[in-house]
Design an enzyme around this catalytic site. Sequence first.
Site, short mmCIF file in Angstrom:
data_model
loop_
_atom_site.label_atom_id
_atom_site.label_comp_id
_atom_site.label_asym_id
_atom_site.label_seq_id
_atom_site.Cartn_x
_atom_site.Cartn_y
_atom_site.Cartn_z
N ARG A 56 0.83 -1.21 0.00
CA ARG A 56 0.00 0.00 0.00
C ARG A 56 0.87 1.26 0.00
O ARG A 56 0.42 2.34 -0.38
CB ARG A 56 -0.97 -0.01 1.19
CG ARG A 56 -1.85 1.24 1.28
CD ARG A 56 -3.16 1.02 2.04
NE ARG A 56 -2.98 0.32 3.30
CZ ARG A 56 -2.44 0.84 4.40
NH1 ARG A 56 -2.01 2.10 4.40
NH2 ARG A 56 -2.30 0.12 5.49
N TYR A 66 -18.32 12.95 -17.07
CA TYR A 66 -18.60 11.54 -16.85
C TYR A 66 -19.65 11.41 -15.74
O TYR A 66 -19.58 12.14 -14.74
CB TYR A 66 -17.30 10.84 -16.45
CG TYR A 66 -17.47 9.41 -16.02
CD1 TYR A 66 -17.85 8.45 -16.95
CD2 TYR A 66 -17.28 9.02 -14.71
CE1 TYR A 66 -18.02 7.13 -16.56
CE2 TYR A 66 -17.44 7.71 -14.31
CZ TYR A 66 -17.82 6.77 -15.24
OH TYR A 66 -17.99 5.47 -14.86
N ASP A 125 -10.17 15.83 -17.24
CA ASP A 125 -10.33 14.39 -17.44
C ASP A 125 -9.98 14.12 -18.90
O ASP A 125 -10.69 14.53 -19.82
CB ASP A 125 -11.77 13.98 -17.12
CG ASP A 125 -11.97 12.47 -17.16
OD1 ASP A 125 -11.29 11.80 -17.98
OD2 ASP A 125 -12.80 11.96 -16.40
N LYS A 131 -9.89 2.49 -19.53
CA LYS A 131 -10.34 2.72 -20.90
C LYS A 131 -9.16 2.58 -21.87
O LYS A 131 -8.61 1.52 -21.99
CB LYS A 131 -11.03 4.08 -20.97
CG LYS A 131 -11.99 4.37 -19.80
CD LYS A 131 -13.20 3.46 -19.76
CE LYS A 131 -13.99 3.56 -18.46
NZ LYS A 131 -14.42 4.89 -18.06
C1 LIG Z 1 -14.91 5.50 -16.83
C2 LIG Z 1 -14.61 6.91 -16.62
C3 LIG Z 1 -14.29 7.42 -15.36
C4 LIG Z 1 -14.28 6.56 -14.12
O1 LIG Z 1 -13.27 5.61 -14.18
P1 LIG Z 1 -13.35 4.16 -13.46
O2 LIG Z 1 -12.07 3.52 -13.86
O3 LIG Z 1 -14.57 3.48 -14.02
O4 LIG Z 1 -13.48 4.39 -12.02
C5 LIG Z 1 -13.98 8.76 -15.27
N1 LIG Z 1 -14.00 9.58 -16.33
C6 LIG Z 1 -14.32 9.12 -17.56
C7 LIG Z 1 -14.32 10.06 -18.72
C8 LIG Z 1 -14.64 7.78 -17.75
O5 LIG Z 1 -14.97 7.35 -18.97
#
Ligand SMILES: *Cc1c(COP(=O)(O)O)cnc(C)c1O
Length: 384
Positions: free
Chosen positions: A64, A117, A182, A207
Amino acid sequence: MDGEFGYRTLAVHGGRDDLGRLGVHAPPIDLSTTYPIADLRDAGAAFDALAEGEAEAANPIYARLLSPTCARFERALAALESAEDAVAFGSGMAALTAVLLSFPDDRRTVLGVRPLYGGTDHLLESGLLAVDVRWVEVDQIASACTPDVGLVIVESPTNPTLEEVDIAAVCAAAGGVPVLVDNTFATPVLQRPLELGAAFVLHSATKYLGGHGDALGGIVATDGERARRLRQTRILTGGVLHPLGAYLMHRGLATLPVRVRAAEACAAELARRFAADPRVDRVYYPGLAGAPRPSQMDGTGAMISIDLDGGTERAAAFMGRLEIATPAVSLGSVDTLVQHPASLTHRLVGEAGRREGEISDDLIRISVGLEDVEDLWRDFSDAL
Ligand SMILES: *Cc1c(COP(=O)(O)O)cnc(C)c1O
């Protein structure tokens, strides 16, 4: 590894600087949760350094506090985002949580530009992390940056309407207030927000960075001092990334530029065909409408949204007829994924929030993968 190399070279070789010394070719996956202590005094000093937010120590002590496998992924992503440092987490939401926890008590107002998101929107609205969100338009940011504001959050292209928010303009308007972008949709291949003045870049590494739909993770690229704060928070709250996931994401980075460009070429062609098809009411894709664009994104990306007149029922029928594309949330995988934001990713945003973000029940979001364009087009055309 730094800026003297081409981008594809950086993507392939980043974060691998210790492999020669280890005498291995592939990054080892270190699954240790604890590390043997040879000298108690040295271990105490390493513990102190890590608790202070150091990225490295002679002994990781406990997973951790430091994971060598995660650290390689962090170094590699930092190089791709032109960042001093990056800190990885167990998911994109865990990464966002750590950023939101890092602001002082008197600056816990966050300015958000909708749409974001769905999970981000919902977390900000929930009040769970003692943040107070104010939703603003880009041209309201300068006047909305009162002394209680600790962060501005934007996403570009927006999810799921794929509008481009002018990141440099947002950062200028925010003045001294840090801006978080983001960058999950654009990836650093197409857009590097830190070069435009942002303080934090957030990724759902689940992603495009991982890119194969088989590991959940998040990462924040930022400057050295902010990264140190994030590491301190990560140690305290435990939102760490598992080494196996970190390995997969690090491996994903090597092919990121090639994957993003191939998916983008396919998406651009599909967007043109959707736009020319009378069965589709509206297509959302950067640059398609011919309107002026900010110069921040080197390309158009691989996300497309379309409106089909007929709301949720028609969306369900369309998604149900697909044979190659998979009806599923998430994005950025090697295969094409199709989803209905009003029913799924933006469900918790609620009807009023969706209206504010201009997310109608007609809207279907498509994450274009690496299949042959003609196969995808036949699939979509048959489903229409
Ligand atoms: C999926 C997503 C998130 C959240 O990410 P997780 O890995 O699912 O927690 C945040 N921002 C965007 C643009 C996303 O597509």
